[in-house]
Design a protein around this motif. Structure first.
Motif, PDB file in Angstrom:
ATOM      1  N   GLN A   1       0.830  -1.209   0.000  1.00 34.53           N
ATOM      2  CA  GLN A   1       0.000   0.000   0.000  1.00 34.53           C
ATOM      3  C   GLN A   1       0.863   1.257   0.000  1.00 34.53           C
ATOM      4  OE1 GLN A   1      -2.154  -0.974   3.555  1.00 34.53           O
ATOM      5  NE2 GLN A   1      -3.990  -1.558   2.414  1.00 34.53           N
ATOM      6  N   MET A   2       1.891   1.265   0.828  1.00 33.03           N
ATOM      7  CA  MET A   2       2.745   2.456   0.934  1.00 33.03           C
ATOM      8  C   MET A   2       3.481   2.734  -0.378  1.00 33.03           C
ATOM      9  SD  MET A   2       2.327   3.550   4.023  1.00 33.03           S
ATOM     10  CE  MET A   2       0.678   3.059   3.641  1.00 33.03           C
ATOM     11  N   ILE A   3       3.925   1.687  -1.051  1.00 33.78           N
ATOM     12  CA  ILE A   3       4.694   1.859  -2.284  1.00 33.78           C
ATOM     13  C   ILE A   3       3.799   2.142  -3.480  1.00 33.78           C
ATOM     14  CG2 ILE A   3       6.208   0.675  -3.930  1.00 33.78           C
ATOM     15  CD1 ILE A   3       7.387  -0.804  -1.429  1.00 33.78           C
ATOM     16  N   PHE A   4       2.727   1.379  -3.636  1.00 34.41           N
ATOM     17  CA  PHE A   4       1.936   1.457  -4.856  1.00 34.41           C
ATOM     18  C   PHE A   4       0.641   2.263  -4.749  1.00 34.41           C
ATOM     19  CE2 PHE A   4       4.526  -2.383  -5.274  1.00 34.41           C
ATOM     20  CZ  PHE A   4       5.214  -2.061  -6.435  1.00 34.41           C
ATOM     21  N   ASP A   5       0.191   2.581  -3.537  1.00 33.94           N
ATOM     22  CA  ASP A   5      -1.059   3.334  -3.386  1.00 33.94           C
ATOM     23  C   ASP A   5      -1.040   4.201  -2.124  1.00 33.94           C
ATOM     24  OD1 ASP A   5      -3.678   4.150  -3.989  1.00 33.94           O
ATOM     25  OD2 ASP A   5      -4.531   2.536  -2.757  1.00 33.94           O
ATOM     26  N   PRO A   6      -0.045   5.094  -1.994  1.00 35.57           N
ATOM     27  CA  PRO A   6       0.016   5.941  -0.802  1.00 35.57           C
ATOM     28  C   PRO A   6      -1.151   6.935  -0.766  1.00 35.57           C
ATOM     29  CG  PRO A   6       1.659   6.629  -2.397  1.00 35.57           C
ATOM     30  CD  PRO A   6       1.030   5.386  -2.938  1.00 35.57           C
ATOM     31  N   ILE A   7      -1.582   7.274   0.440  1.00 35.69           N
ATOM     32  CA  ILE A   7      -2.662   8.257   0.605  1.00 35.69           C
ATOM     33  C   ILE A   7      -2.091   9.609   1.015  1.00 35.69           C
ATOM     34  CG2 ILE A   7      -4.757   8.865   1.875  1.00 35.69           C
ATOM     35  CD1 ILE A   7      -5.264   5.857   2.260  1.00 35.69           C
ATOM     36  N   HIS A   8      -1.285   9.639   2.067  1.00 38.15           N
ATOM     37  CA  HIS A   8      -0.770  10.908   2.598  1.00 38.15           C
ATOM     38  C   HIS A   8       0.115  11.604   1.556  1.00 38.15           C
ATOM     39  CE1 HIS A   8       1.501  13.691   5.122  1.00 38.15           C
ATOM     40  NE2 HIS A   8       0.484  13.596   5.976  1.00 38.15           N
ATOM     41  N   PRO A   9      -0.023  12.923   1.401  1.00 42.48           N
ATOM     42  CA  PRO A   9       0.776  13.644   0.396  1.00 42.48           C
ATOM     43  C   PRO A   9       2.285  13.464   0.542  1.00 42.48           C
ATOM     44  CG  PRO A   9      -0.982  15.065   1.175  1.00 42.48           C
ATOM     45  CD  PRO A   9      -0.997  13.827   2.046  1.00 42.48           C
ATOM     46  N   TYR A  10       2.798  13.415   1.766  1.00 41.92           N
ATOM     47  CA  TYR A  10       4.244  13.242   1.936  1.00 41.92           C
ATOM     48  C   TYR A  10       4.665  11.839   1.504  1.00 41.92           C
ATOM     49  CZ  TYR A  10       8.937  13.253   3.767  1.00 41.92           C
ATOM     50  OH  TYR A  10      10.299  13.164   3.880  1.00 41.92           O
ATOM     51  N   THR A  11       3.864  10.825   1.877  1.00 46.30           N
ATOM     52  CA  THR A  11       4.171   9.457   1.459  1.00 46.30           C
ATOM     53  C   THR A  11       4.151   9.363  -0.057  1.00 46.30           C
ATOM     54  OG1 THR A  11       3.024   8.672   3.449  1.00 46.30           O
ATOM     55  CG2 THR A  11       3.575   7.025   1.796  1.00 46.30           C
ATOM     56  N   LYS A  12       3.168   9.997  -0.674  1.00 45.65           N
ATOM     57  CA  LYS A  12       3.054   9.998  -2.140  1.00 45.65           C
ATOM     58  C   LYS A  12       4.317  10.592  -2.770  1.00 45.65           C
ATOM     59  CE  LYS A  12       0.520   9.956  -6.008  1.00 45.65           C
ATOM     60  NZ  LYS A  12       0.298   8.706  -6.710  1.00 45.65           N
ATOM     61  N   ARG A  13       4.785  11.725  -2.263  1.00 46.78           N
ATOM     62  CA  ARG A  13       5.992  12.367  -2.791  1.00 46.78           C
ATOM     63  C   ARG A  13       7.238  11.515  -2.516  1.00 46.78           C
ATOM     64  NH1 ARG A  13       3.165  15.070  -5.609  1.00 46.78           N
ATOM     65  NH2 ARG A  13       2.746  17.259  -5.352  1.00 46.78           N
ATOM     66  N   LEU A  14       7.295  10.948  -1.320  1.00 46.76           N
ATOM     67  CA  LEU A  14       8.434  10.123  -0.960  1.00 46.76           C
ATOM     68  C   LEU A  14       8.546   8.911  -1.895  1.00 46.76           C
ATOM     69  CD1 LEU A  14      10.715   9.906   1.121  1.00 46.76           C
ATOM     70  CD2 LEU A  14       9.172   8.547   2.533  1.00 46.76           C
ATOM     71  N   MET A  15       7.449   8.250  -2.142  1.00 45.61           N
ATOM     72  CA  MET A  15       7.466   7.093  -3.046  1.00 45.61           C
ATOM     73  C   MET A  15       7.765   7.523  -4.490  1.00 45.61           C
ATOM     74  SD  MET A  15       7.129   4.448  -1.203  1.00 45.61           S
ATOM     75  CE  MET A  15       7.961   5.293   0.126  1.00 45.61           C
ATOM     76  N   GLY A  16       7.357   8.736  -4.852  1.00 41.98           N
ATOM     77  CA  GLY A  16       7.638   9.251  -6.184  1.00 41.98           C
ATOM     78  C   GLY A  16       9.073   9.699  -6.376  1.00 41.98           C
ATOM     79  N   SER A  17       9.836   9.754  -5.290  1.00 45.61           N
ATOM     80  CA  SER A  17      11.226  10.201  -5.375  1.00 45.61           C
ATOM     81  C   SER A  17      12.211   9.029  -5.415  1.00 45.61           C
ATOM     82  CB  SER A  17      11.568  11.116  -4.199  1.00 45.61           C
ATOM     83  OG  SER A  17      11.608  10.380  -2.998  1.00 45.61           O
ATOM     84  N   ILE A  18      11.674   7.811  -5.454  1.00 47.65           N
ATOM     85  CA  ILE A  18      12.510   6.609  -5.426  1.00 47.65           C
ATOM     86  C   ILE A  18      12.541   5.973  -6.814  1.00 47.65           C
ATOM     87  CG2 ILE A  18      12.716   4.295  -4.438  1.00 47.65           C
ATOM     88  CD1 ILE A  18      11.221   5.378  -1.975  1.00 47.65           C
ATOM     89  N   ILE A  19      13.710   5.554  -7.230  1.00 48.20           N
ATOM     90  CA  ILE A  19      13.841   4.853  -8.506  1.00 48.20           C
ATOM     91  C   ILE A  19      13.275   3.450  -8.342  1.00 48.20           C
ATOM     92  CG2 ILE A  19      15.463   3.894 -10.173  1.00 48.20           C
ATOM     93  CD1 ILE A  19      17.297   6.264  -9.531  1.00 48.20           C
TER      94      ILE A  19
END
Length: 100
Positions: free
Chosen positions: A8-26
């Motif tokens: 869930q955290m990697i492929f479907d984050p809810i919180h905006p910071y989690t979303k950005r954090l997962m989007g910053s990872i290769i």
């Protein structure tokens, strides 16, 4: 911030910071080669002097004045928990509009 399964955290984050954090990872997954990495503005909060309101307000593109005030409560989505003023549908609507 947010609590759920690793998937869930990697492929479907809810919180905006989690979303950005997962989007910053290769991500080495097939089909992700063209994925553009997201930058997270600002700096992490000073945990010795925790800011009032959302700890990630300075790093969030959806922040309002209300995010910087008072205590932000937890929201529950099934077994998941995240701390934000905005409900899941509002956040996911914003995310969908960002990708256009």
């Amino acid at each position: 911030m947010e609590r759920g399964t690793a998937h869930q955290m990697i492929f479907d984050p809810i919180h905006p910071y989690t979303k950005r954090l997962m989007g910053s990872i290769i991500v080495p997954e097939e089909g992700m080669k063209e994925h553009k990495l997201a930058a997270i503005p600002g700096a992490p909060p000073n945990l010795k002097h925790v800011p009032e309101g959302c700890r990630f307000a300075e790093r969030c593109t959806f922040t309002t004045n209300a995010c910087r005030q008072g205590k932000i409560g937890n929201r529950h989505v099934g077994e998941r928990v995240y701390r934000c003023l905005f409900d899941e549908d509002t956040l996911k609507g914003w995310y969908a509009n960002e990708q256009r």
